[in-house]
Design an enzyme around this catalytic site. Structure first.
Site, mmCIF file in Angstrom:
data_model
loop_
_atom_site.group_PDB
_atom_site.id
_atom_site.type_symbol
_atom_site.label_atom_id
_atom_site.label_comp_id
_atom_site.label_asym_id
_atom_site.label_seq_id
_atom_site.Cartn_x
_atom_site.Cartn_y
_atom_site.Cartn_z
ATOM 1 C CG ASN A 274 41.970 35.087 48.203
ATOM 2 O OD1 ASN A 274 42.459 35.415 47.140
ATOM 3 N ND2 ASN A 274 42.604 34.313 49.065
ATOM 4 C CB VAL B 123 43.684 34.960 43.945
ATOM 5 C CG1 VAL B 123 43.783 33.877 42.873
ATOM 6 C CG2 VAL B 123 45.004 35.717 44.039
ATOM 7 C CD GLU B 124 40.004 31.694 47.328
ATOM 8 O OE1 GLU B 124 38.944 31.056 47.489
ATOM 9 O OE2 GLU B 124 40.913 31.735 48.184
ATOM 10 C CG MET B 125 34.680 34.335 45.496
ATOM 11 S SD MET B 125 33.638 33.652 46.806
ATOM 12 C CE MET B 125 32.008 34.010 46.169
ATOM 13 C CB THR C 4 36.891 37.316 39.829
ATOM 14 O OG1 THR C 4 38.070 37.939 40.348
ATOM 15 C CG2 THR C 4 35.972 36.945 40.975
#
Length: 357
Positions: free
Chosen positions: A152, A154-156, A112
């Site tokens: 997560n 780092v991800e969503m 994101t």
């Protein structure tokens, strides 16, 4: 007259040079009305069936999936509001839009805030047939896997399960689909049910390819070069790990078994189990759609399939493949691409390397 005689002799000499093994020619593998069955085909098909079997028609667990559940899962899979700032969906890293092969074709995927994760995003196609999910196998199935990236950081980057449900409970468009997908539940909108629906949709993502046609009896489905590639794939030893209907996905192996892999930072399953014997163990990737899912390895370090094939043969089998054998094996691996699927843009690492030459 003498000039024509000399020309004829030169022509005959050129014809006579065709007995050596040649570099694979460009060929589409498409059948024509006059195409003949290669003499090797039947024996190779029987050997391949014993080694790999046939891909099942349905994924485990799909027998209880309803059309309403699958439809909800598809909607959620593509919804960027599952991320903290509404910029990332499941499809952002595992792209199935525009007939893409379930990946983003990047070494590692941006989250994101633009920060990249540390592992390559594997294809979502056929994932439900795997022994587990993620490179290190930390999720036992698709449902458990679907819960991870959303939270997560780092991800969503959603802060909690509760925050996800609070956000989606305000979206009127989801109230009826959740009721239809979970008709027996008083409060169907739960984090567990969201993951359940996404998994149900992912269980429909099964690909079929020309190798399937070959396995099911069409002995003309593979070209001469592709049959040679299959022969070499088996004889070199690739099928030792890349076995079963997926040609992988059913076991773990040490990356750098006989010769070390250059990335020694990521220790694979050891990060989860803390067992010494699990250092550098990763799930063996499936070869289905492999020609469409560059770059390769858990860190996305190899930009081309040719490079990956040569590297894995050396690391795992201590064999240095020559360019011709490599090309034949790659020819065969291209037959494992799902019908109608296409490769995405070339990985940035490959483009960059070309510009620097």
């Amino acid at each position: 007259m003498q000039r024509y005689l000399v020309s004829f002799m030169v022509f005959c000499l050129l014809i006579g040079c065709g007995n050596q093994e040649e570099t694979p020619k460009t060929d589409t593998g498409k059948k024509t009305a006059a195409k003949k069955t290669d003499p090797r085909a039947k024996k190779l098909q029987q050997e391949a069936l014993s080694l790999f079997g046939v891909l099942p028609d349905k994924m485990p667990g799909s027998e209880n999936d309803t059309p309403e559940l699958v439809a909800l899962g598809e909607k959620l899979y593509h919804d960027k509001r599952l991320s903290e700032n509404d910029t990332k969906s499941c499809n952002s890293c595992h792209r199935i839009d525009n007939n893409l092969a379930g990946v983003d074709n990047l070494p590692t995927s941006p989250g994101t805030e633009g920060k990249n994760g540390d592992r390559n995003s594997p294809t979502v196609y056929n994932a439900g047939f795997h022994i587990s999910q993620f490179w290190d196998g930390r999720a036992k199935d698709l449902k458990e896997q679907a819960k991870g990236p959303v939270l997560n950081p780092v991800e969503m980057a959603m802060p909690s399960e509760e925050a996800v449900i609070e956000k989606f409970s305000k979206l009127e468009e989801y109230k009826e689909p959740f009721k239809k997908a979970f008709p027996k539940e008083e409060k169907p909108l739960t984090y567990d049910n969201m993951a359940h629906a996404i998994a149900a949709f992912e269980r429909t993502l099964i690909t079929r390819d020309r190798f399937d046609d070959f396995q099911k009896g069409d002995l003309t489905a593979l070209s001469k070069d592709e049959l040679t590639g299959l022969t070499k794939f088996i004889k070199v030893g690739c099928a030792t790990c890349h076995k079963g209907p997926l040609m992988g996905g059913d076991s773990y192996n040490k990356t750098g078994l006989l010769n070390p892999y250059e990335n020694t930072t990521d220790m694979g399953r050891f990060n989860e189990t803390k067992k010494e014997e699990d250092k550098f163990l990763f799930k063996v990737p499936s070869m289905r759609n492999v020609a469409l899912t560059a770059p390769y390895f858990h860190d996305g370090a190899s930009a081309t399939l040719e490079e990956a094939v040569k590297k894995i043969a050396y690391m795992q089998l201590n064999k240095k493949l020559n360019p011709i054998d490599t090309k034949y094996i790659v020819k065969f691996l291209n037959t494992l691409s799902g019908k109608n699927l296409v490769a995405g843009p070339k990985p940035e690492s490959e483009e960059t390397s070309k510009k620097s030459r």
